[in-house]
Design a protein around this motif. Structure first.
Motif, mmCIF file in Angstrom:
data_model
loop_
_atom_site.group_PDB
_atom_site.id
_atom_site.type_symbol
_atom_site.label_atom_id
_atom_site.label_comp_id
_atom_site.label_asym_id
_atom_site.label_seq_id
_atom_site.Cartn_x
_atom_site.Cartn_y
_atom_site.Cartn_z
ATOM 1 N N ALA A 266 0.820 -1.210 0.000
ATOM 2 C CA ALA A 266 0.000 0.000 0.000
ATOM 3 C C ALA A 266 0.855 1.261 0.000
ATOM 4 N N VAL A 267 1.947 1.225 0.759
ATOM 5 C CA VAL A 267 2.806 2.410 0.870
ATOM 6 C C VAL A 267 3.581 2.657 -0.421
ATOM 7 N N VAL A 268 4.221 1.628 -0.951
ATOM 8 C CA VAL A 268 5.069 1.815 -2.142
ATOM 9 C C VAL A 268 4.284 1.746 -3.446
ATOM 10 N N GLY A 269 2.999 1.353 -3.359
ATOM 11 C CA GLY A 269 2.197 1.225 -4.574
ATOM 12 C C GLY A 269 1.536 2.510 -5.015
ATOM 13 N N GLY A 270 1.708 3.572 -4.237
ATOM 14 C CA GLY A 270 1.106 4.857 -4.593
ATOM 15 C C GLY A 270 1.926 5.608 -5.615
ATOM 16 N N ARG A 271 1.552 6.867 -5.823
ATOM 17 C CA ARG A 271 2.201 7.696 -6.837
ATOM 18 C C ARG A 271 3.679 7.930 -6.535
ATOM 19 N N MET A 272 4.039 7.974 -5.244
ATOM 20 C CA MET A 272 5.427 8.265 -4.868
ATOM 21 C C MET A 272 6.333 7.047 -4.968
ATOM 22 N N GLY A 273 5.746 5.852 -5.033
ATOM 23 C CA GLY A 273 6.563 4.651 -5.100
ATOM 24 C C GLY A 273 7.383 4.454 -3.834
ATOM 25 N N HIS A 274 8.613 3.986 -3.998
ATOM 26 C CA HIS A 274 9.462 3.710 -2.842
ATOM 27 C C HIS A 274 9.889 4.974 -2.102
ATOM 28 N N ARG A 275 9.759 6.132 -2.742
ATOM 29 C CA ARG A 275 10.109 7.385 -2.055
ATOM 30 C C ARG A 275 9.193 7.648 -0.864
ATOM 31 N N ALA A 276 8.005 7.028 -0.873
ATOM 32 C CA ALA A 276 7.069 7.215 0.235
ATOM 33 C C ALA A 276 7.646 6.713 1.557
ATOM 34 N N LEU A 277 8.556 5.763 1.489
ATOM 35 C CA LEU A 277 9.157 5.220 2.709
ATOM 36 C C LEU A 277 9.997 6.261 3.445
ATOM 37 N N LEU A 278 10.392 7.322 2.747
ATOM 38 C CA LEU A 278 11.224 8.360 3.367
ATOM 39 C C LEU A 278 10.421 9.593 3.775
#
Length: 314
Positions: A266-278
């Protein structure tokens, strides 16, 4: 030889007891004193991480302005009650466990033949420092997880949601989710906190030893070591903190509770991708750095004094 060993054992036992009590008290006082000061940074971090899942991220300053405009300045201290309880209890437990581990390992050093090979009995190895810091924090994080859940939920109140107090929030969680609700996100909480403290204590002890060789006051050495160690440990553990927030706020869509694997998607599947983790790394780094450096500086000042006072009282 037997008498000497017995004497050492008695001294160690008394020292360990005094160290355990003084560490617990110093950790609790340090955590309670510092926690309220840095709470606004935690609120901003939580809102940023929640907004990221809605593709509504506006940066640290943008989030700060939005919180103040929508909910007022006081909302920056939402969750302060459980934060103070969590940190005072958690740090008291963490420091006492850490002190016990340190003294047990030092006692083993004294009894070990390694001392004859030039090993300093008072110093932990890098692996011992890493494992001691991680294990102590694991115990504390698990014990205080209910307050972490309440704190995170309260930090998210406002933003169009009714503001709730700590007691009403706890009652609501208990009614809606039962006891399991207080341990939502326990896995990521431990995965975030244990490595953070493990890396922090490893970096802190190594830096402190190096800086002491160059002189300077003890307070300056403690604060400088704590600041650098906190920044490094925060950056290394940021992704798991994002997952923890997502799970504890149940942001899986309509309040759905997701497991760790589904939360990752759910976190990495959004528009931001893996950048959402930061997302939220800036306020988290500022908060962690200030809180950890100040707590450890205060702890290093209090703990020896309290231990000495306990010894004199006997």
């Amino acid at each position: 030889m037997g008498k000497e060993s017995a004497k050492k054992g008695q001294t160690y036992t008394g020292y360990a007891a005094e160290g355990f009590i003084s560490a617990a008290l110093s950790g609790s006082l340090s955590g309670a004193a510092i926690s309220a000061c840095v709470q606004p940074l935690d609120v901003i971090r939580t809102r940023m991480q929640a907004d990221a899942t809605k593709n509504a991220l506006s940066g640290a300053m943008g989030t700060f302005r939005k919180i103040v405009a929508q909910d007022g300045v006081r909302s920056l201290w939402n969750g302060t009650g459980p934060t103070i309880i969590r940190l005072s209890m958690g740090l008291g437990l963490q420091m006492s466990v850490l002190e016990g581990l340190k003294e047990a390992l030092r006692w083993q050093h004294l009894r070990s033949a390694d001392q004859e090979k030039g090993r300093h009995p008072e110093r932990l190895t890098k692996l011992e420092a890493f494992l001691s810091g991680g294990l102590a924090r694991t115990v504390a994080a698990a014990a205080t997880c209910p307050f972490t859940v309440v704190k995170t939920r309260m930090e998210f109140t406002g933003s169009g949601q009714p503001v709730q107090g700590m007691v009403s929030m706890m009652v609501g969680i208990a009614k809606r989710d039962g006891a399991v609700g207080f341990f939502r996100g326990l896995g990521p909480t431990i995965v975030t906190n244990a490595p953070y403290s493990a890396f922090y204590y490893l970096f802190y002890t190594s830096l402190k030893e190096r800086l002491q060789q160059h002189g300077g006051s003890q307070t300056t050495v403690n604060f400088s070591s704590g600041t650098i160690a906190a920044i490094a440990a925060t950056l290394l553990t940021q992704p798991t903190d994002m997952l923890r927030t997502h799970m504890q706020l149940q942001l899986g869509g309509k309040g759905t509770a997701l497991g760790l694997q589904d939360t990752w998607r759910a976190v990495v599947g959004g528009r931001m991708g893996h950048r959402a983790l930061l997302v939220g790394v800036l306020p988290r780094a500022l908060k962690r750095t200030l809180q950890t450096a100040l707590v450890w500086t205060l702890y290093e000042e209090l703990q020896p004094r309290l231990k000495q006072a306990f010894m004199k009282a006997e």
